[in-house]
Design a protein around this motif. Sequence first.
Motif, PDB file in Angstrom:
ATOM      1  N   ASN A   1     -30.210  28.800   2.130  1.00 54.24           N
ATOM      2  CA  ASN A   1     -30.859  27.493   2.056  1.00 54.24           C
ATOM      3  C   ASN A   1     -31.016  27.002   0.617  1.00 54.24           C
ATOM      4  OD1 ASN A   1     -31.949  25.240   3.345  1.00 54.24           O
ATOM      5  ND2 ASN A   1     -34.024  26.037   3.272  1.00 54.24           N
ATOM      6  N   PHE A   2     -29.978  27.200  -0.184  1.00 60.10           N
ATOM      7  CA  PHE A   2     -30.025  26.772  -1.574  1.00 60.10           C
ATOM      8  C   PHE A   2     -29.972  25.246  -1.645  1.00 60.10           C
ATOM      9  CE2 PHE A   2     -28.504  25.851  -5.823  1.00 60.10           C
ATOM     10  CZ  PHE A   2     -29.207  26.763  -6.597  1.00 60.10           C
ATOM     11  N   GLY A   3     -30.812  24.654  -2.494  1.00 63.92           N
ATOM     12  CA  GLY A   3     -30.805  23.202  -2.690  1.00 63.92           C
ATOM     13  C   GLY A   3     -31.599  22.428  -1.660  1.00 63.92           C
TER      14      GLY A   3
ATOM     15  N   SER B   1     -25.943  29.710   2.767  1.00 64.86           N
ATOM     16  CA  SER B   1     -26.100  28.353   3.295  1.00 64.86           C
ATOM     17  C   SER B   1     -26.702  27.456   2.227  1.00 64.86           C
ATOM     18  CB  SER B   1     -26.978  28.346   4.554  1.00 64.86           C
ATOM     19  OG  SER B   1     -28.303  28.737   4.233  1.00 64.86           O
ATOM     20  N   PHE B   2     -26.444  26.147   2.392  1.00 65.11           N
ATOM     21  CA  PHE B   2     -26.937  25.129   1.470  1.00 65.11           C
ATOM     22  C   PHE B   2     -27.585  24.012   2.269  1.00 65.11           C
ATOM     23  CE2 PHE B   2     -23.297  27.096  -0.556  1.00 65.11           C
ATOM     24  CZ  PHE B   2     -23.671  27.230  -1.883  1.00 65.11           C
ATOM     25  N   ALA B   3     -28.550  23.341   1.676  1.00 64.37           N
ATOM     26  CA  ALA B   3     -29.080  22.120   2.281  1.00 64.37           C
ATOM     27  C   ALA B   3     -27.956  21.090   2.286  1.00 64.37           C
ATOM     28  CB  ALA B   3     -30.271  21.610   1.478  1.00 64.37           C
ATOM     29  N   ASP B   4     -27.842  20.312   3.370  1.00 64.32           N
ATOM     30  CA  ASP B   4     -26.699  19.425   3.573  1.00 64.32           C
ATOM     31  C   ASP B   4     -26.494  18.419   2.446  1.00 64.32           C
ATOM     32  OD1 ASP B   4     -26.017  20.643   5.927  1.00 64.32           O
ATOM     33  OD2 ASP B   4     -27.007  19.172   7.206  1.00 64.32           O
ATOM     34  N   ILE B   5     -27.569  17.712   2.053  1.00 68.23           N
ATOM     35  CA  ILE B   5     -27.417  16.670   1.032  1.00 68.23           C
ATOM     36  C   ILE B   5     -27.025  17.298  -0.307  1.00 68.23           C
ATOM     37  CG2 ILE B   5     -28.606  14.867  -0.282  1.00 68.23           C
ATOM     38  CD1 ILE B   5     -30.243  14.279   2.261  1.00 68.23           C
ATOM     39  N   PHE B   6     -27.653  18.397  -0.656  1.00 68.20           N
ATOM     40  CA  PHE B   6     -27.308  19.083  -1.899  1.00 68.20           C
ATOM     41  C   PHE B   6     -25.849  19.535  -1.863  1.00 68.20           C
ATOM     42  CE2 PHE B   6     -26.686  22.959  -4.317  1.00 68.20           C
ATOM     43  CZ  PHE B   6     -27.118  22.567  -5.568  1.00 68.20           C
TER      44      PHE B   6
END
Length: 197
Positions: A76-78, A102-107
Amino acid sequence: MEPINVVKSVIAPLDRKNVDTDQIISKEFLKRIERTGFGKYLFYHWRYDENGNEIPDFVLNKPEYKEAKILVAQDNFGCGSSREHAPWAILDYGFRVIIAPSFADIFHNNCFKNGILPVKLKEEEVDEILAKGLQKPYTVEVNLSEQTVTGEDGAVYHFNIDPYYKEMLLNGWDEIALTFKYEDEIKAYEEKRVVFK
């Protein structure tokens, strides 16, 4: 944007989950109107104490990681607010690649738009890379064309990427440059378009 294909570097192992955009670039540094100069504020409250002195045990303050071009973090980075200043700070600091499960979608989308390659690997693969990087400086090569991450010990990890974003990064195109690919078609359309007066 500068094209990306192969990035080889020691990793900066940031063994933290849910790193949000306020931790990446704190709100008090968002008043600048330029897109540059944010690198010195990256992870500011983790890098410096209240007197502005470096906190020695933070990863980016350790000499062996200061030149890293590849950041490795947890899930969940960003996350958090959608500020585009976060990828600006990461890029300005010198990182070209971020590896996480995983990453936050907008980031995630903002990374592509600003010339950063966000690589999603399985959680156990990221844990393995982080463990190696925390034990001693660990170099990896990220190859966008081949969609691989190869460790100095020969370990190879494969990642997926949307072909649209892959082409953008390989060519160093932003969305405006991508539009110019269709300049002839746009011109032809404009020439035959009926203008109503």
